[in-house]
Design a protein around this motif. Structure first.
Motif, short mmCIF file in Angstrom:
data_model
loop_
_atom_site.label_atom_id
_atom_site.label_comp_id
_atom_site.label_asym_id
_atom_site.label_seq_id
_atom_site.Cartn_x
_atom_site.Cartn_y
_atom_site.Cartn_z
N THR A 1 0.85 -1.19 0.00
CA THR A 1 0.00 0.00 0.00
C THR A 1 0.88 1.23 0.00
O THR A 1 2.04 1.19 0.45
CB THR A 1 -0.92 0.04 1.23
N VAL A 2 0.34 2.34 -0.49
CA VAL A 2 1.11 3.58 -0.51
C VAL A 2 1.49 4.03 0.91
O VAL A 2 2.66 4.37 1.16
CB VAL A 2 0.35 4.68 -1.27
N SER B 1 -2.95 -0.29 -9.10
CA SER B 1 -3.56 0.45 -8.00
C SER B 1 -2.63 1.52 -7.46
O SER B 1 -3.04 2.68 -7.28
CB SER B 1 -3.95 -0.53 -6.88
N LEU B 2 -1.37 1.15 -7.20
CA LEU B 2 -0.44 2.11 -6.61
C LEU B 2 -0.06 3.20 -7.61
O LEU B 2 0.12 4.37 -7.23
CB LEU B 2 0.81 1.40 -6.09
N LYS C 1 -1.97 4.45 -9.89
CA LYS C 1 -3.10 5.39 -9.95
C LYS C 1 -3.08 6.37 -8.77
O LYS C 1 -3.62 7.47 -8.86
CB LYS C 1 -4.41 4.62 -9.97
N GLN C 2 -2.45 5.93 -7.68
CA GLN C 2 -2.33 6.79 -6.50
C GLN C 2 -1.07 7.65 -6.55
O GLN C 2 -0.76 8.36 -5.60
CB GLN C 2 -2.33 5.94 -5.24
N GLY C 3 -0.35 7.55 -7.65
CA GLY C 3 0.82 8.39 -7.84
C GLY C 3 2.12 7.84 -7.30
O GLY C 3 3.13 8.56 -7.28
#
Length: 240
Positions: free
Chosen positions: A169-170, A201-202, A204-206
């Motif tokens: 996860t970020v 997923s990560l 897309k969160q930058g």
């Protein structure tokens, strides 16, 4: 330094340990050094002896020796720094295939890795830098690598995880001080789908993360692994 012992790939005599201000080409190895009783660390060195160079550490998988986990991308590693690959704490034997494996906890693996790094630093004093260190791992070693980065924030800012569908996860990565991640998965393997979901997923969160697909293999290295790892290392280090 003790006498170098031939490993799974052909190993020659070690290069001089003394650092030099001039870039003097040397044989990159691989070499083998003792770091604990009955255990060795597989080492690949950069061709140049100029200035301290980056540490790249690797944790192999279950029943998967360093000569495989590290031995097939020695050229790519030597272009970046020192590759340090300790043997696991146990063996898969009895039998002909008595390869190193891991049965200890991730924290114990971390302690053994640090001992292996210390042994390598002793053989090459002043030549290895922990600044911007890269931690890589294959299969079980990939899961361990992510855990070690989380347990020791800032120690391993760059991760390269191979055939390891690790939950990332970020927030976890930011807290660990991880700046970027590369994930590699075999085209025919079971880890690809999960790794792709994680990377998508990560990203897309930058967060700087990229998936590299190894062609025509399952849970193993592809024939072009040296180039795959060269690109993976270049990707993570572009975010230094």
């Amino acid at each position: 330094m003790r006498e170098i012992v031939e490993f799974s790939l052909e190993a020659g005599s070690p290069p001089p340990a003394e650092a030099s201000d001039e870039p003097v080409p040397r044989d990159i190895g691989p070499y083998e050094l003792p770091f604990l009783p009955n255990r060795s660390v597989y080492v690949v060195v950069p061709a140049s002896t100029s200035s301290p160079q980056r540490l790249i550490a690797n944790l192999h998988g279950l029943c998967n020796p360093p000569g495989y986990a590290c031995g097939y991308w020695t050229r790519a590693a030597s272009e970046v720094g020192f590759l340090v690959c300790p043997e696991g704490n146990a063996r898969c034997g009895p039998g002909a295939y008595n390869a190193p494996t891991w049965t200890e906890s991730f924290e114990a693996m971390s302690e053994d890795l640090e001992r292996a790094v210390e042994a390598t630093e002793g053989a090459y004093p002043g030549q290895i830098s922990r600044e911007g260190a890269v931690l890589t791992g294959f299969s079980r070693g990939g899961y361990a690598a992510a855990a070690l980065a989380a347990a020791h924030p800032g120690r391993w800012p760059f991760l390269v995880l191979v055939e390891a569908d690790v939950t990332l996860t970020v927030p976890l990565l930011r807290q660990a001080g991880v700046r970027s991640v590369a994930m590699l998965a075999g085209e025919w393997g079971s880890q690809l789908a999960g790794e792709k979901m994680t990377c998508d997923s990560l990203a897309k969160q930058g967060f700087p993360i990229r998936l590299f697909v190894m062609p025509k293999v399952g849970h193993s290295y592809s024939a072009d692994i040296d180039e795959q790892m060269r690109q993976a290392l270049a990707f993570v280090l572009a975010h230094e």
